[in-house]
Design a protein around this motif. Structure first.
Motif, PDB file in Angstrom:
ATOM      1  N   GLU A 231       1.597  -5.401 -12.531  1.00 48.97           N
ATOM      2  CA  GLU A 231       0.165  -5.605 -12.340  1.00 48.97           C
ATOM      3  C   GLU A 231      -0.295  -5.624 -10.888  1.00 48.97           C
ATOM      4  O   GLU A 231      -1.473  -5.432 -10.618  1.00 48.97           O
ATOM      5  CB  GLU A 231      -0.282  -6.900 -13.024  1.00 48.97           C
ATOM      6  N   VAL A 232       0.612  -5.841  -9.951  1.00 48.07           N
ATOM      7  CA  VAL A 232       0.214  -5.836  -8.550  1.00 48.07           C
ATOM      8  C   VAL A 232      -0.457  -4.508  -8.191  1.00 48.07           C
ATOM      9  O   VAL A 232      -1.376  -4.462  -7.372  1.00 48.07           O
ATOM     10  CB  VAL A 232       1.407  -6.142  -7.612  1.00 48.07           C
ATOM     11  N   VAL A 233      -0.050  -3.430  -8.842  1.00 47.98           N
ATOM     12  CA  VAL A 233      -0.641  -2.120  -8.549  1.00 47.98           C
ATOM     13  C   VAL A 233      -2.100  -2.087  -8.978  1.00 47.98           C
ATOM     14  O   VAL A 233      -2.952  -1.543  -8.257  1.00 47.98           O
ATOM     15  CB  VAL A 233       0.181  -0.978  -9.193  1.00 47.98           C
ATOM     16  N   SER A 234      -2.446  -2.700 -10.109  1.00 43.31           N
ATOM     17  CA  SER A 234      -3.860  -2.714 -10.524  1.00 43.31           C
ATOM     18  C   SER A 234      -4.694  -3.536  -9.550  1.00 43.31           C
ATOM     19  O   SER A 234      -5.857  -3.200  -9.295  1.00 43.31           O
ATOM     20  CB  SER A 234      -4.012  -3.214 -11.957  1.00 43.31           C
ATOM     21  N   VAL A 235      -4.119  -4.579  -8.971  1.00 49.09           N
ATOM     22  CA  VAL A 235      -4.830  -5.352  -7.948  1.00 49.09           C
ATOM     23  C   VAL A 235      -5.035  -4.489  -6.703  1.00 49.09           C
ATOM     24  O   VAL A 235      -6.136  -4.429  -6.146  1.00 49.09           O
ATOM     25  CB  VAL A 235      -4.060  -6.638  -7.598  1.00 49.09           C
ATOM     26  N   LEU A 236      -3.975  -3.788  -6.280  1.00 46.49           N
ATOM     27  CA  LEU A 236      -4.076  -2.942  -5.093  1.00 46.49           C
ATOM     28  C   LEU A 236      -5.081  -1.810  -5.295  1.00 46.49           C
ATOM     29  O   LEU A 236      -5.776  -1.413  -4.358  1.00 46.49           O
ATOM     30  CB  LEU A 236      -2.707  -2.365  -4.725  1.00 46.49           C
ATOM     31  N   ARG A 237      -5.170  -1.302  -6.522  1.00 46.30           N
ATOM     32  CA  ARG A 237      -6.137  -0.223  -6.828  1.00 46.30           C
ATOM     33  C   ARG A 237      -7.567  -0.655  -6.580  1.00 46.30           C
ATOM     34  O   ARG A 237      -8.428   0.171  -6.287  1.00 46.30           O
ATOM     35  CB  ARG A 237      -6.019   0.208  -8.294  1.00 46.30           C
ATOM     36  N   SER A 238      -7.825  -1.955  -6.705  1.00 45.19           N
ATOM     37  CA  SER A 238      -9.185  -2.452  -6.514  1.00 45.19           C
ATOM     38  C   SER A 238      -9.547  -2.585  -5.035  1.00 45.19           C
ATOM     39  O   SER A 238     -10.705  -2.829  -4.709  1.00 45.19           O
ATOM     40  CB  SER A 238      -9.355  -3.806  -7.216  1.00 45.19           C
ATOM     41  N   LEU A 239      -8.585  -2.417  -4.159  1.00 46.03           N
ATOM     42  CA  LEU A 239      -8.832  -2.538  -2.725  1.00 46.03           C
ATOM     43  C   LEU A 239      -9.147  -1.161  -2.137  1.00 46.03           C
ATOM     44  O   LEU A 239      -8.456  -0.187  -2.410  1.00 46.03           O
ATOM     45  CB  LEU A 239      -7.604  -3.149  -2.038  1.00 46.03           C
ATOM     46  N   SER A 240     -10.175  -1.100  -1.331  1.00 44.55           N
ATOM     47  CA  SER A 240     -10.656   0.195  -0.844  1.00 44.55           C
ATOM     48  C   SER A 240      -9.810   0.801   0.271  1.00 44.55           C
ATOM     49  O   SER A 240      -9.993   1.964   0.617  1.00 44.55           O
ATOM     50  CB  SER A 240     -12.097   0.063  -0.357  1.00 44.55           C
ATOM     51  N   ASP A 241      -8.895   0.030   0.843  1.00 45.19           N
ATOM     52  CA  ASP A 241      -8.123   0.549   1.977  1.00 45.19           C
ATOM     53  C   ASP A 241      -6.779   1.160   1.576  1.00 45.19           C
ATOM     54  O   ASP A 241      -5.998   1.544   2.448  1.00 45.19           O
ATOM     55  CB  ASP A 241      -7.892  -0.559   3.015  1.00 45.19           C
ATOM     56  N   PHE A 242      -6.519   1.310   0.283  1.00 52.25           N
ATOM     57  CA  PHE A 242      -5.244   1.880  -0.154  1.00 52.25           C
ATOM     58  C   PHE A 242      -5.366   3.390  -0.392  1.00 52.25           C
ATOM     59  O   PHE A 242      -6.380   3.866  -0.898  1.00 52.25           O
ATOM     60  CB  PHE A 242      -4.728   1.172  -1.408  1.00 52.25           C
ATOM     61  N   HIS A 243      -4.319   4.096  -0.011  1.00 51.92           N
ATOM     62  CA  HIS A 243      -4.257   5.548  -0.130  1.00 51.92           C
ATOM     63  C   HIS A 243      -2.995   5.937  -0.890  1.00 51.92           C
ATOM     64  O   HIS A 243      -1.939   5.349  -0.672  1.00 51.92           O
ATOM     65  CB  HIS A 243      -4.203   6.207   1.257  1.00 51.92           C
ATOM     66  N   LEU A 244      -3.118   6.943  -1.730  1.00 56.16           N
ATOM     67  CA  LEU A 244      -1.977   7.484  -2.460  1.00 56.16           C
ATOM     68  C   LEU A 244      -1.543   8.773  -1.771  1.00 56.16           C
ATOM     69  O   LEU A 244      -2.350   9.681  -1.578  1.00 56.16           O
ATOM     70  CB  LEU A 244      -2.347   7.766  -3.921  1.00 56.16           C
ATOM     71  N   PHE A 245      -0.274   8.818  -1.412  1.00 54.72           N
ATOM     72  CA  PHE A 245       0.285   9.982  -0.748  1.00 54.72           C
ATOM     73  C   PHE A 245       1.418  10.577  -1.575  1.00 54.72           C
ATOM     74  O   PHE A 245       2.212   9.833  -2.173  1.00 54.72           O
ATOM     75  CB  PHE A 245       0.866   9.619   0.628  1.00 54.72           C
TER      76      PHE A 245
END
Length: 167
Positions: free
Chosen positions: A119-133
């Motif tokens: 679930e930590v990933v769903s929390v991180l998804r809600s943050l605008s400063d994360f990027h998927l590479f």
């Protein structure tokens, strides 16, 4: 055992090393060419690309955005290694692509990250400063120990003996 069987066995060892890791060591360069070493949790797709979801607060994110190349390393833990001078490891030189949230791969890889890390990933998804590479290997080298270095064919995962470049 012949050379082909040996290379096939080493290729299996390489895949086992990669499968045993949950994080990758990440080497990037700043815009002023200062090297930066960090790590990130990852998932890997069928094509062999590694996906990381990282924050702008981390120096490697700006580096990846400004210089879309990186090296990643996977290394056998010290506790599982007989000789620390000959640790089993794989290094890939990768091209880097930031995925936009409207790309189909974006949702699929974030779901893969969530399946693997919770679930930590769903929390991180809600943050605008994360990027998927996506870090897609262009070349690779596998070291299984002293005198056992191989070039990785990044297309099919096969190995060939590593030949040191002259010069």
């Amino acid at each position: 055992m012949n050379e082909t069987e040996n290379l096939s066995e080493r290729a299996i060892d390489l895949q086992e090393l990669l499968a045993s890791q949950q994080t990758l060591l990440l080497s990037t360069a700043s815009s002023s060419c200062v090297p930066d070493l960090s790590y990130a949790p990852f998932v890997r797709d069928q094509a062999g690309c590694f996906y990381i979801f990282v924050s702008e607060l981390a120096g490697h994110t700006a580096n990846l955005l400004n210089n879309p190349q990186a090296s990643v390393m996977f290394i056998r833990p010290e506790s599982e290694t007989r000789n620390l001078f000959a640790r089993e490891r794989a290094v890939f030189n990768c091209s880097v692509k930031e995925l936009d949230c409207d790309e189909p791969t974006y949702a699929a890889q974030l779901m893969a990250l969530q399946d693997k890390f919770g679930e930590v990933v769903s929390v991180l998804r809600s943050l605008s400063d994360f990027h998927l590479f996506a870090l897609c290997p262009e070349s690779g080298r596998y070291v299984a120990g002293f005198g056992r270095a191989y070039t990785i064919n990044v297309e099919d995962g096969t190995l060939s003996p590593f030949a040191k470049k002259q010069g």
